[in-house]
Each structure stands twice: as C-alpha cells, then as structure tokens.
Design an enzyme around this catalytic site. Sequence first.
Site, short mmCIF file in Angstrom:
data_model
loop_
_atom_site.label_atom_id
_atom_site.label_comp_id
_atom_site.label_asym_id
_atom_site.label_seq_id
_atom_site.Cartn_x
_atom_site.Cartn_y
_atom_site.Cartn_z
N ARG A 159 28.89 44.05 38.19
CA ARG A 159 29.97 43.89 38.98
C ARG A 159 29.84 42.98 40.44
O ARG A 159 30.79 42.52 40.68
CB ARG A 159 30.34 45.42 39.47
CG ARG A 159 30.73 46.28 38.11
CD ARG A 159 30.98 47.67 38.31
NE ARG A 159 32.55 47.88 38.99
CZ ARG A 159 32.82 47.92 40.12
NH1 ARG A 159 31.89 48.14 41.03
NH2 ARG A 159 34.09 48.20 40.19
N TYR A 173 31.28 50.86 34.43
CA TYR A 173 31.53 49.59 34.13
C TYR A 173 29.98 48.84 34.46
O TYR A 173 29.96 47.70 34.84
CB TYR A 173 32.62 48.92 34.76
CG TYR A 173 33.79 49.66 34.43
CD1 TYR A 173 34.44 49.45 33.16
CD2 TYR A 173 34.60 50.57 35.41
CE1 TYR A 173 35.46 50.10 32.81
CE2 TYR A 173 35.60 51.26 34.99
CZ TYR A 173 36.17 51.06 33.68
OH TYR A 173 37.35 51.93 33.23
N CYS A 196 17.37 34.18 35.56
CA CYS A 196 17.13 32.67 36.21
C CYS A 196 18.63 32.31 36.49
O CYS A 196 19.21 31.48 35.62
CB CYS A 196 16.44 32.00 35.47
SG CYS A 196 14.86 32.45 34.91
N GLU A 197 19.37 32.57 37.66
CA GLU A 197 20.99 32.40 37.70
C GLU A 197 20.84 32.73 39.35
O GLU A 197 20.86 33.95 39.59
CB GLU A 197 21.41 33.56 36.94
CG GLU A 197 22.85 33.43 36.81
CD GLU A 197 23.52 32.42 35.99
OE1 GLU A 197 22.82 31.98 35.00
OE2 GLU A 197 24.46 31.95 36.31
N GLY A 222 42.61 54.53 36.88
CA GLY A 222 42.79 53.90 38.47
C GLY A 222 42.68 54.43 39.78
O GLY A 222 43.08 54.15 40.76
N1 LLP Z 1 43.17 53.42 30.79
C1 LLP Z 1 43.23 51.97 30.51
C2 LLP Z 1 44.36 51.98 29.36
C3 LLP Z 1 42.42 51.11 31.03
O1 LLP Z 1 42.63 50.03 30.68
C4 LLP Z 1 41.53 51.50 31.97
C5 LLP Z 1 40.68 50.65 32.51
C6 LLP Z 1 41.39 53.05 32.24
C7 LLP Z 1 42.38 53.84 31.92
C8 LLP Z 1 40.38 53.52 33.33
O2 LLP Z 1 40.50 53.12 34.43
P1 LLP Z 1 39.44 53.52 35.66
O3 LLP Z 1 39.87 54.92 36.09
O4 LLP Z 1 38.26 53.06 35.43
O5 LLP Z 1 39.97 52.64 36.81
N2 LLP Z 1 35.48 46.67 34.93
C9 LLP Z 1 36.31 47.05 35.93
C10 LLP Z 1 37.57 48.12 35.60
C11 LLP Z 1 38.27 47.58 34.44
C12 LLP Z 1 38.91 48.56 33.96
C13 LLP Z 1 39.61 48.30 32.58
N3 LLP Z 1 40.64 49.47 32.47
C14 LLP Z 1 35.46 47.76 36.97
O6 LLP Z 1 34.21 47.50 37.11
O7 LLP Z 1 35.95 48.14 38.14
#
Ligand code: LLP
Length: 430
Positions: free
Chosen positions: A304, A374, A336-337, A222
């Site tokens: 995204r 992602y 096509c969207e 996060g």
């Molecule tokens: N730990 C857990 C339990 C998680 O669910 C996640 C991400 C992370 C670590 C890593 O988080 P990060 O460092 O990447 O913020 N698709 C979205 C992000 C969804 C993340 C889901 N879980 C995007 O494209 O930003």
Amino acid sequence: MTERPRFLNLKQASAIRDLVATPVYVYDEPLLRRQANAALAFPHAFGLTVRYAMKASPNAALLRFFDGLGLHIDASSGYEVHRAVRAGIAPWKISLSGQEMPADFAGLVESGMEFNACSLRQLDDYGKGFPETSVGLRINPGIGSGGTKKTNVGGPSASFGIWHEYAEQAREIVAKHRLRIVRIHTHIGSGGDPEVWQRVAAMSLNQVEAFEHAEVLNLGGGFKVGRMSGDESTDLQRIGEPVRALFLDLYQRTGRKIHLEIEPGTYMVANACSLLTTVQDIVDTGEEGYRFLKLDTGMTELLRPSLYASQHPIVVLPRREIDGATANYVVVGHCCESGDLMTPSREAWDTLAPRRLAEARVGDLALIEGVGAYCSAMSAKNYNSFPEAPEVLLREDGQLQVIRRRQTLEQMVANETPPPETDEIPSSNC
Ligand code: LLP
C-alpha cells in the site's frame, strides 16, 4: 475521532518471533470481534445483512470467525467464492460482484450464490443462462470517493457497475429475459468521504424505487478507517442514522420495506492486524542524506505505501532501555527496488519522508500497524523470491494460533514445469 487500537507488547511479539520467525502478520481476535459487532449494529429500518468483503483478507480462519458471528460474504471473483466455500461458508451466504464472470458461473448460481450484474453484458449473459429469475444490479452512481484516485470506484473514470444513466438499457435486458431486479448494489470506493457515502446512499435508494421488485439495497463498503493517530474514522452510527430515516421515508410513501446490506472490508480488519518484522540493517547516505532502517519485510507483505503512498504506523520495540531516545529513519523494505519504501510522504509514493521512531538496533523487533486490509491479500508476493509470510491469530484467551504457515521454496516453484534436458545444446542452422 476514534482512538486507534494498539495491541502486541514486546513479550508477545518475542513469543511470536520464537514461534514462526519474522515477518509475520498478527491478527487480534478481540479487535476483529469489536469491529464485527460495530458493523452488526449499523442502523437499519427493516433488517440488515453485513457481508465481509473477503478481498480485504481472505484467510479461512477469518472467514469462519466472521461467519460464526453471523456475517455473510462479499466475493469479487469465482475463485473467492470457491475459497469461501472451502472454508465452510454456505454458498447462499456469498454474493458475487466482480469484473469478470467465472467460467463455472452456472454451477455457482445453481449452488445458491447470489449475483450482482456489474455491466450490461454481465446482465445479458446472466439472463441468457437464468431467464425468469431474480438478480442484483451493481450501479455506478456517477460519483465516488476513495481517499486516493486508485481506490475511488465511482464516477465517470471508474469501470465498476452499470453507469447510472443506462437504467433504460438495463430494463430492456431485464424485459428480454423476464428477470426480476431484487437488489440494487453500489460501492463508491475505499477510505472515502462519509458525506459522499451518504449522498450515494440516497441516490441508490432512488434506484431501488425505480425497480419495482427491488427488496434489498447493498451500499457496499468504503468506510474510512484512520490508521495513523489523528486520522479520522467513519462513525457508523452517525452515517447510518440518516440513511435509516430515508428507508423509513420510502416505506411511508410506498409501503416498501427495503432490507439493507453493507459489505465492509477495511472497517472489519484494517486496525486488527500488525506486521511483526525484524530490523535487518541500518545504513546512511552521509551528512546530507538519510538514515535508512531496513526491515525483513517490504512490498512483499505491504504494497500500500508503494501503491497509494498510504501511511502505516511503525513502532520499534527496542530490547533494551533507551530512555526515550529517538531518531529519524526512512524505513525501507527488503526488495531490490527503490520503490520498496514504507515511509513515503502522504503526497507521493516516491518521496522519502523520514519518521521519528524509537532508536533502533539491528535485531530489534518492529511493528507495522494497520495492515489487516489489503496487505496480506494484496502484495508483491514472491518478488525477489521471498516466501509468503505466515499469519497468526492472537486469540481472546491469549493463545497464539498459526492460521497460515510460511511458504516453502518447494511451494513457490511447485507449478513451474521442469526445465528441458540441457545435456545437448540444440544445434542451429542459422
Ligand atoms: N464491496 C465491493 C464491491 C468492493 O469492491 C469493495 C472493495 C468492498 C466492498 C470493500 O471496501 P472497503 O470496505 O474495504 O473499503 N486495495 C485498496 C482498496 C480496494 C478495495 C476494492 N474494493 C486499499 O488498499 O485500500
């Protein structure tokens, strides 16, 4: 504010197009190393484990690279665990925190994988299978922060983890199966507010204190990463120092030395990858309309913007002198969207926001940057039957290593069962 890194010039980009054609994801090894080193330097009082959240980008080459630097793995499904093991990661270095328990869960635990129970039911199921053992608890701390609602995974509208007020119910299950809670885990969301992250760290340490066998606090990922220039990025030292002080304080009060885990995904890879594409067409909708730049990529490689209205830098690499000429373009994908839009406004995924870019011609290369996290992992893969794009690693010595080939049509349809014989048209009595 940290300056967003840039890599790939026209010469390198042309060499990559000659090697595998476009679209292609290009990862930069020096940037991957830089991010890993920064994560490994996260302030801690009594030991640190950095887990790469492989959901961000699970290519085996990346997993091995981070493994070689001493990182462990955060997996979110049984499939991710198996994928990491196939890449050569030792099971004891993998921790699973997921929405569902895999069918072969028992075998994975027996192989040494660590597990954080993410609901009371998961905790009970674990206890039935493995009574009198140690396990982790993922807790929803009651607040979260994720840049967008879709990436916020803490608070009352998130289903992730055991709600913080249910510690008593968790204790009953723990007592029933004579378990030991050795780890407390939280993750508040992606791209969130560093202040909220710190607040949750403090609350989670209180949970650690309440579970007398807890030895590890995992604060998830996060960490906010700015992709567009001007966007803020989290300074790990700045947010980590006050948390380190809290660990020391807990030690002074209780004599307990708590080990810290973090599991970044975005932070590790987001800005270390660019999507190399080719301008396919340029069309417009008249004086009052827009000028569209059509790329040979789109939601099939980068979802995204359509999903979160997220902003990614786009750089046209003209093959000729253009003397700084620019134009406003709405950049769209090849599906096509109408939602296949690479330049939505920050506020809404369905609002066109023209960008000023270098003047482009059909056939020019273009880069979409900040696509390491992602994007390859989370796309509208095979929509319109476009094949999965290749991935290339730009090595520290300048060599190009293809780490995933382009999918073939054969591979795309490999699991379809053959259509029934159509020689005879089935008769119907209706
Ligand atoms: N730990 C857990 C339990 C998680 O669910 C996640 C991400 C992370 C670590 C890593 O988080 P990060 O460092 O990447 O913020 N698709 C979205 C992000 C969804 C993340 C889901 N879980 C995007 O494209 O930003």
